[in-house]
Design a protein around this motif. Structure first.
Motif, PDB file in Angstrom:
ATOM      1  N   ASP B 666     -50.613 -20.022 -54.120  1.00  0.00           N
ATOM      2  CA  ASP B 666     -49.272 -19.522 -53.814  1.00  0.00           C
ATOM      3  C   ASP B 666     -48.921 -18.540 -54.914  1.00  0.00           C
ATOM      4  O   ASP B 666     -48.678 -18.913 -56.061  1.00  0.00           O
ATOM      5  N   LEU B 667     -48.936 -17.321 -54.555  1.00  0.00           N
ATOM      6  CA  LEU B 667     -48.777 -16.263 -55.548  1.00  0.00           C
ATOM      7  C   LEU B 667     -47.383 -16.300 -56.170  1.00  0.00           C
ATOM      8  O   LEU B 667     -47.205 -16.033 -57.358  1.00  0.00           O
ATOM      9  N   ASN B 668     -46.380 -16.630 -55.335  1.00  0.00           N
ATOM     10  CA  ASN B 668     -44.999 -16.692 -55.850  1.00  0.00           C
ATOM     11  C   ASN B 668     -44.913 -17.682 -57.004  1.00  0.00           C
ATOM     12  O   ASN B 668     -44.333 -17.400 -58.047  1.00  0.00           O
ATOM     13  N   ARG B 669     -45.542 -18.860 -56.765  1.00  0.00           N
ATOM     14  CA  ARG B 669     -45.492 -19.898 -57.780  1.00  0.00           C
ATOM     15  C   ARG B 669     -46.227 -19.448 -59.045  1.00  0.00           C
ATOM     16  O   ARG B 669     -45.769 -19.655 -60.161  1.00  0.00           O
ATOM     17  N   ALA B 670     -47.357 -18.779 -58.821  1.00  0.00           N
ATOM     18  CA  ALA B 670     -48.139 -18.320 -59.969  1.00  0.00           C
ATOM     19  C   ALA B 670     -47.336 -17.304 -60.791  1.00  0.00           C
ATOM     20  O   ALA B 670     -47.310 -17.377 -62.022  1.00  0.00           O
ATOM     21  N   GLU B 691     -37.720 -11.144 -56.546  1.00  0.00           N
ATOM     22  CA  GLU B 691     -37.516 -11.034 -55.095  1.00  0.00           C
ATOM     23  C   GLU B 691     -38.838 -11.417 -54.441  1.00  0.00           C
ATOM     24  O   GLU B 691     -39.648 -10.561 -54.105  1.00  0.00           O
ATOM     25  N   PHE B 692     -39.041 -12.714 -54.329  1.00  0.00           N
ATOM     26  CA  PHE B 692     -40.293 -13.194 -53.765  1.00  0.00           C
ATOM     27  C   PHE B 692     -40.188 -13.311 -52.259  1.00  0.00           C
ATOM     28  O   PHE B 692     -39.221 -13.861 -51.743  1.00  0.00           O
ATOM     29  N   ALA B 693     -41.198 -12.796 -51.554  1.00  0.00           N
ATOM     30  CA  ALA B 693     -41.232 -12.939 -50.102  1.00  0.00           C
ATOM     31  C   ALA B 693     -41.495 -14.405 -49.794  1.00  0.00           C
ATOM     32  O   ALA B 693     -42.449 -14.986 -50.287  1.00  0.00           O
ATOM     33  N   PRO B 694     -40.615 -15.022 -48.986  1.00  0.00           N
ATOM     34  CA  PRO B 694     -40.743 -16.465 -48.744  1.00  0.00           C
ATOM     35  C   PRO B 694     -41.959 -16.792 -47.878  1.00  0.00           C
ATOM     36  O   PRO B 694     -42.489 -17.895 -47.950  1.00  0.00           O
ATOM     37  N   ASP B 695     -42.394 -15.823 -47.086  1.00  0.00           N
ATOM     38  CA  ASP B 695     -43.460 -16.132 -46.123  1.00  0.00           C
ATOM     39  C   ASP B 695     -44.829 -15.668 -46.617  1.00  0.00           C
ATOM     40  O   ASP B 695     -45.719 -15.362 -45.848  1.00  0.00           O
ATOM     41  N   LEU B 696     -44.971 -15.586 -47.915  1.00  0.00           N
ATOM     42  CA  LEU B 696     -46.215 -15.045 -48.463  1.00  0.00           C
ATOM     43  C   LEU B 696     -47.404 -15.973 -48.143  1.00  0.00           C
ATOM     44  O   LEU B 696     -47.325 -17.172 -48.402  1.00  0.00           O
ATOM     45  N   PRO B 697     -48.478 -15.421 -47.582  1.00  0.00           N
ATOM     46  CA  PRO B 697     -49.639 -16.283 -47.306  1.00  0.00           C
ATOM     47  C   PRO B 697     -50.358 -16.634 -48.607  1.00  0.00           C
ATOM     48  O   PRO B 697     -50.127 -16.009 -49.633  1.00  0.00           O
ATOM     49  N   LEU B 698     -51.212 -17.651 -48.516  1.00  0.00           N
ATOM     50  CA  LEU B 698     -52.024 -17.989 -49.688  1.00  0.00           C
ATOM     51  C   LEU B 698     -52.981 -16.833 -49.943  1.00  0.00           C
ATOM     52  O   LEU B 698     -53.473 -16.186 -49.019  1.00  0.00           O
ATOM     53  N   ASN B 707     -53.168 -14.504 -63.419  1.00  0.00           N
ATOM     54  CA  ASN B 707     -51.998 -14.795 -64.253  1.00  0.00           C
ATOM     55  C   ASN B 707     -52.009 -13.938 -65.510  1.00  0.00           C
ATOM     56  O   ASN B 707     -50.989 -13.396 -65.922  1.00  0.00           O
ATOM     57  N   GLN B 708     -53.194 -13.853 -66.071  1.00  0.00           N
ATOM     58  CA  GLN B 708     -53.346 -13.040 -67.286  1.00  0.00           C
ATOM     59  C   GLN B 708     -52.927 -11.599 -66.994  1.00  0.00           C
ATOM     60  O   GLN B 708     -52.201 -10.972 -67.770  1.00  0.00           O
ATOM     61  N   TRP B 741     -52.818  -7.051 -47.138  1.00  0.00           N
ATOM     62  CA  TRP B 741     -52.796  -7.042 -48.598  1.00  0.00           C
ATOM     63  C   TRP B 741     -51.557  -7.774 -49.100  1.00  0.00           C
ATOM     64  O   TRP B 741     -50.534  -7.799 -48.428  1.00  0.00           O
ATOM     65  N   VAL B 742     -51.635  -8.328 -50.270  1.00  0.00           N
ATOM     66  CA  VAL B 742     -50.463  -8.895 -50.909  1.00  0.00           C
ATOM     67  C   VAL B 742     -50.155  -8.032 -52.126  1.00  0.00           C
ATOM     68  O   VAL B 742     -51.048  -7.647 -52.859  1.00  0.00           O
ATOM     69  N   GLU B 743     -48.869  -7.751 -52.264  1.00  0.00           N
ATOM     70  CA  GLU B 743     -48.482  -6.850 -53.348  1.00  0.00           C
ATOM     71  C   GLU B 743     -47.572  -7.554 -54.345  1.00  0.00           C
ATOM     72  O   GLU B 743     -46.712  -8.357 -53.968  1.00  0.00           O
ATOM     73  N   ILE B 744     -47.771  -7.268 -55.599  1.00  0.00           N
ATOM     74  CA  ILE B 744     -46.835  -7.708 -56.636  1.00  0.00           C
ATOM     75  C   ILE B 744     -46.319  -6.435 -57.296  1.00  0.00           C
ATOM     76  O   ILE B 744     -47.111  -5.630 -57.807  1.00  0.00           O
ATOM     77  N   GLN B 745     -45.009  -6.296 -57.242  1.00  0.00           N
ATOM     78  CA  GLN B 745     -44.420  -5.079 -57.801  1.00  0.00           C
ATOM     79  C   GLN B 745     -43.615  -5.478 -59.035  1.00  0.00           C
ATOM     80  O   GLN B 745     -42.737  -6.331 -58.959  1.00  0.00           O
ATOM     81  N   ILE B 746     -43.927  -4.891 -60.160  1.00  0.00           N
ATOM     82  CA  ILE B 746     -43.210  -5.233 -61.394  1.00  0.00           C
ATOM     83  C   ILE B 746     -42.574  -3.957 -61.937  1.00  0.00           C
ATOM     84  O   ILE B 746     -43.266  -3.047 -62.387  1.00  0.00           O
TER      85      ILE B 746
END
Lengths: 135, 829
Positions: B666-670, B691-698, B707-708, B741-746
């Motif tokens: 779960d990327l949100n949790r990570a 702003e985490f997408a609630p429906d994010l797939p594993l 994480n690093q 794709w799953v995206e993390i925007q910082i």
């Protein structure tokens, strides 16, 4: 007039806990959630001892103590930090001219003893050399 | 002629009148007898003469004629003859064109006047036959009458011979004049009596100048001066002199002093006055020139052959790579003289680095040709050829330009061969050293061609696998007779970039080798592949340890901050707990009061007293305060404990030693964990908005590494804000799923990245931070993790003074991650 102690920490829980721990001590406790708030309090009333956290958003403990040392040199300054580093300690000593340096977690009795000793030292100073008290 | 003249003289003293009247008075008897005798004598002569004898009377007609005359003119009788005039026995005109009548008149008149004349005359017999005759007219006075006595001799035969002779001579003259060869004749005295026009042209003297002179005096055959000084004169003594019938080659001098080579043949000519000679001389300068040219060409050709032989032999020597420069020079110097024109007189010497190499019989000579030997731009010696004895032909120009060129070429080629030899030696030494280095560093080196055939294998590999020359590399690298399915050479064909992979070798399964394949373009169409196999087993072990250490380092980096995060709640948990302990102790007094109150129930007096005591106790212990604060402090304490629990859990999850398996997380949790453990790093400079997408797939990933990466980007964001304005920034972290794709925007509101360093953001050890603040590895590691390890992308948008947004994109397909996983496993995580 009671002696006054100002506790400065950005964490309210810490302020609450300390207030409870020091509630029987012979001085009045004031709290501030940031450096800015602390300066505000200092400008409004006579504070004998300031115990400040180091890491805070905005004005840090180091900055605050340095400012106090310059603006209110008769106010005794102490540090209570959860993240002690040599760098901040040196600055606190050299610029903040601090009286004691405590790290979290600290026993409130030790803190209380230190504060009371500081207050006694203040009284001795006041007695031996008649100070002009700032208004 | 002598007879004629005799006849003439006789005739003069005793004229005859055949058949004519008797002349003179009566002579004495003796005289008469003598006269008769004389008459008989003359008549016999007259009658028997073969010349025509006639008497021309003063009337212009013939008065007498002997039988020869009648026969000559074809007259039957004396009467017929006597009726004729000389003109009638002549043609209309004489050969010179004059009318015969006129000419006859003149001759007759002359004879009458002068007494006698002789001339040639064209006669015609009565039968019409014309013939040339020699006529002599003699005047006679007989009986007071002037008569002419004529003797006519038929000379047509003589004439014909003369004509033939003249024609012959003419022919000869024409021949000699038209001959291209000079024809010179000398008489018995050795004087020139014939000099044709070719001779004039050839020698420059006209006939007038030379006739009567001795040819040897001016034609001067110098080359013959000793052997036969006077070739033409020799003939005077013998008709068959040594020079007859032979062609002599001589040098003649022309009138202008120049000399020409000639060929002369001499014949003896027997003339009236003895033995003369005729010489036929031919100018052979053209032929000589051609011969000379031919000889020169022949000489050049043979020189060329010598040169080529020499060069070929030299080439053979130069090609032998196992010869040292000294060996090479020793051989070269032996045949070098044979490249020269006069090899028998020439010796050679080559000086190289102070050492001398000489051909047989070499000695110092003033006649020598030296060419410097220049190797790698430095003169290291010389190549010399010397004449041991100088032959005549070499006196003027001992060495031809060809020979110079040959020597230049030999020197240049020798220099190149030495250079090659030296570089070959260097290469040999180098390769020996290289092999030592390879051995010492545990590096294997294979050179493989397009077909995977091994061209070179280092000694260690050869020891381990046997000689591999021309065997296929996959036979030992993969134990397969077929080309490996993922043969790096295959997909490396067009690339010039090295490829790196890790593999174990069949014979050394406990070792891990880093296999670097470097394509090398040897020639235009030939490629080799250098396969470097480096034993990285220890390195890999170290790397594994290092990776773990790096993770620990990340934790350590956060440790102080995490300690603060724990210390702060610990402070108030302690404070609160002590407060609660004291509060409970205080309340115990109240409880005791309450107990006693209950015991004393009904005893009013006692109850009042107890109530008073209780009130006092309540007051003493500040029960109001306690009742208000205890629940609050309990809440706060639980809150603090929860804080500690959260951070401990986050820390555990964050720094979980990386598994080698891909995990679906779960990327949100990570990301939240990462924010938690790093809270102390950013909380003083920025507010974090998630702003985490609630429906994010594993998401399939390696959690510790990811994480690093996120942590490093967050730290970078915090530092960017801190550098701009302390305490007022915002870090916004968004996650979303987008098209596989799953995206993390910082995003941060920090300083932004200046344009000039944007390209270097992910470079190793690149940092803008002051010493001690950053290692310059954060974003490099993040990039490596996202792109190389997860097959994702890491990009950023930035505006100076506004902030930077990093975008991490990770593929959702397990396949992609699986492939990567294999690669990474091979690399030994």
């Amino acid at each position: 007039m009671n002696h006054t102690v100002l506790l400065v920490d950005d964490d309210a829980n810490v302020l609450h806990g300390l207030t409870r721990a020091l509630r029987h001590q012979p001085f009045d406790i004031f709290t501030a959630r940031s450096g800015e708030e602390a300066i505000d309090v200092l400008k409004r009333r006579r504070i004998h001892v300031v115990v400040a956290d180091e890491q805070m958003p905005g004005i840090t403990g180091g900055d605050l103590l340095a400012w106090i040392a310059e603006q209110f040199p008769e106010t005794t300054r102490m540090v209570l930090t959860g993240h002690p580093t040599a760098e901040t300690a040196i600055r606190a000593i050299n610029e903040g001219l601090v009286y004691r340096y405590f790290t979290k977690p600290c026993n409130p009795i030790e803190l209380a003893v230190a504060i009371r000793r500081a207050l006694e030292d203040l009284q001795t100073d006041t007695l031996t050399a008649s100070h002009d008290s700032p208004t | 002629m002598s007879r004629q003249s005799h006849h003439h003289s006789t005739g003069r003293s005793s004229p005859l009148e055949p058949g004519g009247s008797q002349a003179g008075g009566a002579p004495p008897l003796g005289a008469l007898n003598a006269l008769r005798e004389s008459e008989i004598h003359f008549r016999t002569l007259f009658e028997s003469s073969r010349d025509a004898m006639l008497v021309l009377g003063s009337n212009g007609r013939f008065s007498a004629g002997n039988p020869a005359a009648r026969k000559m003119f074809d007259c039957k009788s004396l009467e017929e003859f006597a009726s004729l005039t000389p003109v009638q026995l002549s043609p209309e005109r004489q050969p010179d064109g004059r009318p015969s009548a006129l000419a006859a008149r003149e001759w007759i008149d002359r004879a009458k006047k002068t007494g006698a004349c002789t001339f040639e005359w064209r006669h015609r017999s009565t039968s019409g036959t014309e013939f040339d005759a020699s006529v002599q007219l003699v005047r006679m006075e007989l009986d007071g009458e002037t008569q002419l006595y004529a003797t006519v001799r038929d000379i047509s035969a003589t004439k014909a011979v003369q004509m033939a002779l003249r024609a012959n001579e003419q022919k000869l003259r024409t021949i000699t004049e038209s001959a291209l060869d000079a024809i010179i004749m000398v008489d018995s005295e050795g004087r020139i009596n014939h000099w044709n026009s070719a001779a004039q042209t050839m020698f420059g003297y006209s006939a007038d100048e030379v006739l009567g002179k001795d040819p040897h005096a001016f034609l001067a055959f110098p080359a013959r001066s000793e052997a036969a000084p006077r070739p033409l004169a020799n003939l005077a003594s013998s008709e068959s002199g040594a020079d007859v019938g032979r062609i002599m080659e001589l040098t003649a001098r022309r009138s202008d002093g120049s000399e020409i080579p000639v060929e002369m043949s001499v014949s003896a000519v027997r003339g009236d006055q003895g033995l003369g000679a005729v010489a036929i001389i031919r100018d052979v300068s053209d032929r000589k020139r051609l011969e000379a040219a031919f000889q020169q060409q022949t000489a050049e050709l043979s020189q060329r052959v010598r040169e080529l032989n020499c060069l070929e032999q030299a080439a053979e020597v130069f090609e032998k790579n196992d010869l040292t420069p000294a060996d090479m020079i020793r051989r070269l110097v032996a045949f070098l003289p044979f490249g020269m024109r006069s090899s028998e007189h020439v010796a050679a010497r080559i000086v190289f680095q102070g050492a001398e190499f000489c051909s047989e019989g070499y000695q110092e000579s003033p006649v020598q040709l030296t060419v410097p030997l220049v190797v790698d731009g430095k003169r290291v010696g010389s190549v010399e050829v010397s004449y041991m004895a100088c032959p005549a032909h070499a006196a003027d120009e001992p060495f031809t330009s060809r020979e110079r060129t040959l020597l230049d070429q030999i020197a240049a080629r020798l220099a190149r061969a030495i250079e090659r030899r030296q570089s070959y030696q260097q290469v040999t030494t180098l390769s020996r050293e290289l092999e030592v280095i390879l051995e010492a560093t545990g590096t294997r080196l294979l050179l493989v061609d397009d077909t995977c055939a091994v061209q070179y294998a280092d000694p260690a590999t050869q020891r381990c696998y046997g000689l591999l020359a021309n065997q296929k590399c996959h036979r030992y690298l993969c134990l397969s007779s077929e080309r490996c399915t993922d043969c790096p050479n295959e997909y490396n064909q067009e690339s010039s970039q090295p490829t790196v992979s890790f593999q174990r070798l069949p014979a050394e399964t406990d070792r891990i080798f880093q296999r670097t394949i470097v394509p090398i373009r040897v020639e235009q169409n030939r490629r080799l592949f250098a396969e470097l196999l480096v034993d990285v087993t220890e390195l890999k072990a170290m790397e594994t340890n290092l990776n773990q250490a790096r993770k620990l380092e990340a934790v350590g980096q956060l440790a102080a901050g995490i300690a603060h995060e724990i210390n702060t709640p610990t402070q108030f948990i302690g404070d609160n707990t002590r407060f609660l302990r004291d509060g409970v102790r205080d309340l115990e007094q109240v409880m005791m009061c309450v107990d006693r109150l209950i015991e004393a129930a009904g005893n009013h007096e006692q109850v009042d007293s107890l109530l008073q005591e209780t009130r006092k106790t309540l007051d003493e212990i500040d029960a109001e305060y306690l009742r208000a604060e205890i629940p609050v402090s309990l809440e706060q304490t639980l809150d603090g404990i929860s804080q500690i629990a959260t951070i401990v859990r986050a820390m555990k999850e964050f720094s979980h030693p990386g598994t080698k398996e891909v995990q679906w997380i779960d990327l949100n949790r990570a990301v939240a964990n990462t924010l938690t453990v790093s809270r102390n790093e950013w909380k003083h400079v920025a507010e974090v908005v998630t702003e985490f997408a609630p429906d994010l797939p594993l998401v399939p990933c390696f959690p510790a590494d990811l994480n690093q990466a996120v942590l490093n980007i967050l730290m970078n964001a915090a530092h960017a804000i801190e550098a701009k304005d302390a305490g007022n920034g915002t870090i916004t972290v968004r996650t979303r799923s987008h098209r596989g794709w799953v995206e993390i925007q910082i995003s941060d509101t920090g300083t932004g990245i200046p344009e000039n360093i944007r390209s270097r953001v992910f470079d190793h050890f690149f940092t803008t931070k002051q010493v001690g603040k950053g290692t310059g590895q954060g974003l490099t590691i993040a990039h490596a993790v996202v792109v190389e390890k997860h097959g994702g992308t890491l990009d950023f948008q930035t505006e100076v003074g506004v902030g930077t947004t990093f975008l991490v994109r990770l593929p959702l397909q397990e396949a992609a991650a699986r492939t990567l996983h294999d690669t990474q496993t091979a690399q030994g995580d």
